[in-house]
Design a protein around this motif. Structure first.
Motif, PDB file in Angstrom:
ATOM      1  N   ARG A 105      -7.387  -9.606  -9.291  1.00 33.95           N
ATOM      2  CA  ARG A 105      -6.990  -9.340 -10.958  1.00 33.95           C
ATOM      3  C   ARG A 105      -8.160  -9.616 -11.826  1.00 33.95           C
ATOM      4  NH1 ARG A 105      -1.678 -11.153  -9.702  1.00 33.95           N
ATOM      5  NH2 ARG A 105      -2.421 -13.147  -9.368  1.00 33.95           N
ATOM      6  N   SER A 111      -4.106  -6.571  -6.459  1.00 40.17           N
ATOM      7  CA  SER A 111      -3.729  -7.475  -7.623  1.00 40.17           C
ATOM      8  C   SER A 111      -2.086  -7.872  -7.322  1.00 40.17           C
ATOM      9  CB  SER A 111      -3.792  -7.033  -8.902  1.00 40.17           C
ATOM     10  OG  SER A 111      -5.143  -6.785  -9.396  1.00 40.17           O
ATOM     11  N   GLY A 112      -1.295  -7.027  -6.916  1.00 41.58           N
ATOM     12  CA  GLY A 112       0.091  -7.108  -6.647  1.00 41.58           C
ATOM     13  C   GLY A 112       0.344  -7.688  -5.123  1.00 41.58           C
ATOM     14  N   LYS A 113      -0.493  -7.159  -4.153  1.00 39.40           N
ATOM     15  CA  LYS A 113      -0.145  -7.535  -2.731  1.00 39.40           C
ATOM     16  C   LYS A 113      -1.170  -8.072  -2.246  1.00 39.40           C
ATOM     17  CE  LYS A 113      -1.088  -3.837   0.227  1.00 39.40           C
ATOM     18  NZ  LYS A 113      -0.756  -2.330   0.973  1.00 39.40           N
ATOM     19  N   ALA A 131      -6.115  -2.795  -8.602  1.00 40.78           N
ATOM     20  CA  ALA A 131      -4.917  -2.863  -8.908  1.00 40.78           C
ATOM     21  C   ALA A 131      -4.035  -3.114  -7.621  1.00 40.78           C
ATOM     22  CB  ALA A 131      -4.496  -1.595  -9.461  1.00 40.78           C
ATOM     23  N   GLU A 132      -4.277  -2.392  -6.619  1.00 40.08           N
ATOM     24  CA  GLU A 132      -3.433  -2.269  -5.300  1.00 40.08           C
ATOM     25  C   GLU A 132      -3.365  -3.780  -4.844  1.00 40.08           C
ATOM     26  OE1 GLU A 132      -2.760   0.518  -3.090  1.00 40.08           O
ATOM     27  OE2 GLU A 132      -2.088  -0.858  -1.140  1.00 40.08           O
ATOM     28  N   THR A 155      -5.563 -11.998  -4.446  1.00 35.86           N
ATOM     29  CA  THR A 155      -4.775 -11.283  -5.429  1.00 35.86           C
ATOM     30  C   THR A 155      -5.363 -11.837  -6.784  1.00 35.86           C
ATOM     31  OG1 THR A 155      -2.765 -12.946  -5.620  1.00 35.86           O
ATOM     32  CG2 THR A 155      -2.378 -10.872  -4.504  1.00 35.86           C
TER      33      THR A 155
END
Lengths: 198, 198
Positions: free
Chosen positions: A149, A171-173, A168-169, A145
């Motif tokens: 980012r 970065s969160g998961k 983006a996907e 992650t």
DNA sequence: ACCTGAACACCGTTCAAGT
DNA sequence: ACCTGAACACCGTTCAAGT
């Protein structure tokens, strides 16, 4: 091997190794032929860690076990994949490895040529996957992650929309590398199985 | 790039490059930041040779064209695969490459996460296959029979029977690497297609 | 039998000095 | 604006000399 694991394969120099052993680099030549000999030894040590006691297993299970075992070796020794496929494979350890794998495939019904093909395709994937690792500056064992980012931040506003979406996907998961590996391995094994029946 | 192609990537040193340009190594620092910068440039040059003008093609054809194009680059520049997957992929050239490939997959119906997976699996295979090349001492472009004979000769009588069988087979008949590559690529693409329909 | 010092031919990089 | 010489901290390897 300790030196390579702790400081990276690029730190494995005759001089540094001598330092660790409390000896001058020149002294090492009393024990090994040269740096090539050292790297061959390192490769064989890594290779011997890959499980090829595959007897009695279905060929798919055998190949899966071998792949998982290789990934365990890579986790312990990040330099192993690079070393193994950049060096000659004509030593006894390499021959034993090759022979066991080919044996499993040929006994499963692959022709000599098809077994060679299957072996090459599988190892391309297994070793290639390891090296596709995005030289994580934070070190390994991360969930990706942080790197996602960073990449997202590096993408100029409005450009590279698909790359941005993926960054983006993740970065969160977290990105599950092992799941991705097994997904691809499964595709190849299933394909090989289909090719086995012609 | 000329130096890397002619003399191998290990010959690409600041000093040797200076020699070729009729200049001292130190002078190069007026034009590039350092060796890393040089290798990044080399990687981008190689990367830009891979065809990613994939619009209007079916995703499978697009991925196949990309793979074939990558192999053409590798044929011209044997150092390219190693350089590309050992270096950071955060430059604009890399981002553009990644974005185009992900774009094809996402537009074809792969979810963001599945597209990332498919990309990783494909590139592991494409780059991995290239590096599985058994560092042929006779140089490339051979049909492998010479090497197979060498390996056969190196196998002790009666040991490693399966390896011996394969080496014997390809001592007589050339090993078609491109066919093997396309066989494996086909397995992966077919598998991905099946996964697309869930 | 093993280690050392010194040397040789290499690296990448910096920096003051030149033009 | 660019190049050079000299230096620094590295490489792998050899070899005569030591113990």
């Amino acid at each position: 091997m300790e030196l390579a694991d702790e400081a990276g394969i690029e730190s494995v120099t005759m001089r540094e190794l001598g330092r660790r052993l409390g000896v001058k680099a020149a002294s090492l030549y009393n024990h090994i032929a040269g740096k090539d000999d050292l790297l061959d030894g390192l490769m064989n040590l890594a290779l011997s860690g890959i499980d090829i006691a595959l007897d009695g297993l279905d060929w798919k299970d055998a190949m899966r076990r071998r792949a998982v075992s290789a990934r365990e070796v890579f986790a312990r020794h990040p330099w192993a994949a690079g070393l193994i496929d950049s060096r000659d494979r004509r030593g006894r350890e390499s021959l034993a490895y090759v022979d066991r794998v080919l044996g499993v495939l040929i006994r499963a019904g692959f022709s000599t040529a098809d077994a060679a093909n299957a072996f090459l395709v599988l190892d391309s994937y297994i070793y290639g996957f390891e090296r596709q690792r995005p030289a994580a500056p934070e070190g390994n064992g991360t969930d990706g992650t942080g790197e996602a980012r960073e990449i997202l931040a590096a993408i100029p506003e409005g450009e590279y929309p698909f790359a941005a979406r993926v960054a983006a996907e993740f970065s969160g998961k977290p990105f599950d590398r092992e799941a991705a590996f097994e997904f691809g391995l499964g595709l190849i094994l299933d394909g090989l199985e289909r090719s086995l029946g012609h």
